[in-house]
Write a protein that holds these residues in place. Structure first.
Motif, PDB file in Angstrom:
ATOM      1  N   MET A   1     -18.523 -51.544 -58.888  1.00  0.00           N
ATOM      2  CA  MET A   1     -18.992 -50.998 -60.187  1.00  0.00           C
ATOM      3  C   MET A   1     -18.980 -49.192 -58.535  1.00  0.00           C
ATOM      4  N   LEU A   2     -20.392 -49.450 -57.818  1.00  0.00           N
ATOM      5  CA  LEU A   2     -20.394 -48.223 -56.855  1.00  0.00           C
ATOM      6  C   LEU A   2     -18.436 -48.398 -55.960  1.00  0.00           C
ATOM      7  N   SER A   3     -18.501 -48.909 -56.156  1.00  0.00           N
ATOM      8  CA  SER A   3     -17.025 -48.766 -55.205  1.00  0.00           C
ATOM      9  C   SER A   3     -15.868 -48.230 -56.176  1.00  0.00           C
ATOM     10  N   THR A   4     -16.217 -48.606 -57.775  1.00  0.00           N
ATOM     11  CA  THR A   4     -15.675 -47.954 -58.053  1.00  0.00           C
ATOM     12  C   THR A   4     -15.111 -46.274 -58.818  1.00  0.00           C
ATOM     13  N   ARG A  43     -21.098 -38.427 -50.525  1.00  0.00           N
ATOM     14  CA  ARG A  43     -22.349 -39.411 -49.623  1.00  0.00           C
ATOM     15  C   ARG A  43     -23.509 -40.132 -49.969  1.00  0.00           C
ATOM     16  N   LEU A  44     -23.290 -39.780 -51.460  1.00  0.00           N
ATOM     17  CA  LEU A  44     -24.738 -40.232 -52.234  1.00  0.00           C
ATOM     18  C   LEU A  44     -23.747 -41.449 -52.317  1.00  0.00           C
ATOM     19  N   VAL A  45     -22.626 -42.548 -53.089  1.00  0.00           N
ATOM     20  CA  VAL A  45     -22.502 -43.457 -53.687  1.00  0.00           C
ATOM     21  C   VAL A  45     -22.263 -44.407 -51.920  1.00  0.00           C
ATOM     22  N   TYR A  46     -21.793 -43.869 -51.438  1.00  0.00           N
ATOM     23  CA  TYR A  46     -21.968 -44.381 -49.581  1.00  0.00           C
ATOM     24  C   TYR A  46     -23.154 -44.615 -49.458  1.00  0.00           C
ATOM     25  N   GLY A  47     -24.257 -43.981 -49.253  1.00  0.00           N
ATOM     26  CA  GLY A  47     -24.905 -44.199 -48.992  1.00  0.00           C
ATOM     27  C   GLY A  47     -26.220 -45.271 -49.911  1.00  0.00           C
ATOM     28  N   ALA A  48     -25.221 -44.915 -51.501  1.00  0.00           N
ATOM     29  CA  ALA A  48     -25.504 -46.499 -52.088  1.00  0.00           C
ATOM     30  C   ALA A  48     -25.633 -47.741 -52.177  1.00  0.00           C
ATOM     31  N   ILE A  49     -24.179 -47.641 -51.311  1.00  0.00           N
ATOM     32  CA  ILE A  49     -23.586 -48.836 -50.672  1.00  0.00           C
ATOM     33  C   ILE A  49     -23.882 -49.614 -49.739  1.00  0.00           C
ATOM     34  N   VAL A  50     -24.219 -48.794 -48.816  1.00  0.00           N
ATOM     35  CA  VAL A  50     -25.169 -49.707 -47.731  1.00  0.00           C
ATOM     36  C   VAL A  50     -25.864 -49.457 -47.423  1.00  0.00           C
ATOM     37  N   LEU A  51     -26.709 -49.009 -48.685  1.00  0.00           N
ATOM     38  CA  LEU A  51     -28.121 -49.753 -48.503  1.00  0.00           C
ATOM     39  C   LEU A  51     -28.465 -51.597 -49.768  1.00  0.00           C
ATOM     40  N   ALA A  86     -38.838 -55.793 -47.228  1.00  0.00           N
ATOM     41  CA  ALA A  86     -37.616 -55.023 -46.632  1.00  0.00           C
ATOM     42  C   ALA A  86     -36.719 -54.945 -47.759  1.00  0.00           C
ATOM     43  N   ALA A  87     -36.050 -56.362 -48.509  1.00  0.00           N
ATOM     44  CA  ALA A  87     -34.797 -56.512 -49.338  1.00  0.00           C
ATOM     45  C   ALA A  87     -35.006 -55.347 -50.249  1.00  0.00           C
ATOM     46  N   MET A  88     -36.362 -55.841 -50.809  1.00  0.00           N
ATOM     47  CA  MET A  88     -36.299 -55.140 -52.165  1.00  0.00           C
ATOM     48  C   MET A  88     -36.318 -53.294 -52.093  1.00  0.00           C
ATOM     49  N   LEU A  89     -37.209 -52.617 -50.732  1.00  0.00           N
ATOM     50  CA  LEU A  89     -36.924 -51.572 -50.801  1.00  0.00           C
ATOM     51  C   LEU A  89     -35.154 -50.798 -50.150  1.00  0.00           C
ATOM     52  N   ALA A  90     -34.872 -51.641 -49.951  1.00  0.00           N
ATOM     53  CA  ALA A  90     -33.339 -51.477 -50.178  1.00  0.00           C
ATOM     54  C   ALA A  90     -32.534 -51.584 -51.377  1.00  0.00           C
ATOM     55  N   PHE A  91     -33.345 -52.777 -51.744  1.00  0.00           N
ATOM     56  CA  PHE A  91     -32.154 -52.186 -53.387  1.00  0.00           C
ATOM     57  C   PHE A  91     -32.882 -51.347 -54.128  1.00  0.00           C
ATOM     58  N   ILE A  92     -34.258 -50.481 -54.073  1.00  0.00           N
ATOM     59  CA  ILE A  92     -35.125 -49.612 -54.694  1.00  0.00           C
ATOM     60  C   ILE A  92     -34.002 -47.965 -54.583  1.00  0.00           C
ATOM     61  N   SER A  94     -31.062 -48.279 -52.934  1.00  0.00           N
ATOM     62  CA  SER A  94     -30.238 -47.999 -53.029  1.00  0.00           C
ATOM     63  C   SER A  94     -29.733 -47.678 -55.171  1.00  0.00           C
ATOM     64  N   LEU A  95     -30.904 -48.209 -55.385  1.00  0.00           N
ATOM     65  CA  LEU A  95     -30.642 -47.811 -57.099  1.00  0.00           C
ATOM     66  C   LEU A  95     -30.798 -47.034 -57.942  1.00  0.00           C
ATOM     67  N   MET A  96     -31.694 -45.914 -56.217  1.00  0.00           N
ATOM     68  CA  MET A  96     -32.325 -44.722 -56.839  1.00  0.00           C
ATOM     69  C   MET A  96     -31.620 -43.322 -55.962  1.00  0.00           C
ATOM     70  N   VAL A  97     -31.112 -44.196 -55.022  1.00  0.00           N
ATOM     71  CA  VAL A  97     -29.804 -42.799 -54.573  1.00  0.00           C
ATOM     72  C   VAL A  97     -28.412 -43.087 -56.102  1.00  0.00           C
ATOM     73  N   PHE A  98     -28.243 -44.194 -56.165  1.00  0.00           N
ATOM     74  CA  PHE A  98     -27.381 -43.810 -57.327  1.00  0.00           C
ATOM     75  C   PHE A  98     -27.590 -43.312 -58.966  1.00  0.00           C
ATOM     76  N   LEU A  99     -28.526 -43.321 -59.139  1.00  0.00           N
ATOM     77  CA  LEU A  99     -29.323 -42.846 -59.696  1.00  0.00           C
ATOM     78  C   LEU A  99     -29.042 -41.508 -59.645  1.00  0.00           C
ATOM     79  N   ARG A 100     -29.062 -41.062 -59.020  1.00  0.00           N
ATOM     80  CA  ARG A 100     -29.150 -39.368 -58.184  1.00  0.00           C
ATOM     81  C   ARG A 100     -27.455 -39.491 -58.821  1.00  0.00           C
ATOM     82  N   GLU A 101     -27.086 -39.810 -57.828  1.00  0.00           N
ATOM     83  CA  GLU A 101     -25.262 -39.558 -57.645  1.00  0.00           C
ATOM     84  C   GLU A 101     -25.192 -39.517 -59.220  1.00  0.00           C
TER      85      GLU A 101
END
Length: 114
Positions: A1-4, A43-51, A86-92, A94-101
């Motif tokens: 979804m993010l890559s789309t 940039r936001l989607v790319y950041g969400a993908i990285v996270l 660390a996994a949960m922080l990265a997941f959260i 990622s979702l926050m950055v995706f929501l911002r986008e």
């Protein structure tokens, strides 16, 4: 979804860049503003993908360390806990950055409709 979403934003940017030379000055100003917005979205989607990838790597490492912990006498429970956090922080994040986008995309779509 993010890559789309990333692909759509990049495709739209390319289309706008191609049309930019053909537009009148006032149209160019609007197109440049949209290009700036698309750049932020990319940039936001790319950041969400990285996270999201970082989260997946932490989860994989967590599983590996949990299995190793079962076979050796060293207590790795604190390290396993840190990996989980660390996994949960990265997941959260990622979702926050995706929501911002998403908010940015919806806001820009509403602005163009007006």
């Amino acid at each position: 979804m993010l890559s789309t979403r990333l692909g759509r934003a990049v495709d739209r940017s390319r289309t706008l860049e191609e049309r930019l030379r053909q537009l009148q000055p006032e149209g160019q100003k609007t197109a440049r503003a949209e290009l700036g917005l698309l750049d932020r979205r990319v940039r936001l989607v790319y950041g969400a993908i990285v996270l999201a990838v970082v989260c997946a790597l932490f989860v994989g490492l967590l599983i590996a360390v949990a299995f190793v912990d079962a076979f050796i006498d060293i207590d790795l429970s604190k390290f396993i806990g840190l990996l989980f956090i660390a996994a949960m922080l990265a997941f959260i994040l990622s979702l926050m950055v995706f929501l911002r986008e998403i908010f940015l995309a919806v806001t820009s779509a509403r602005d163009r409709m007006r």
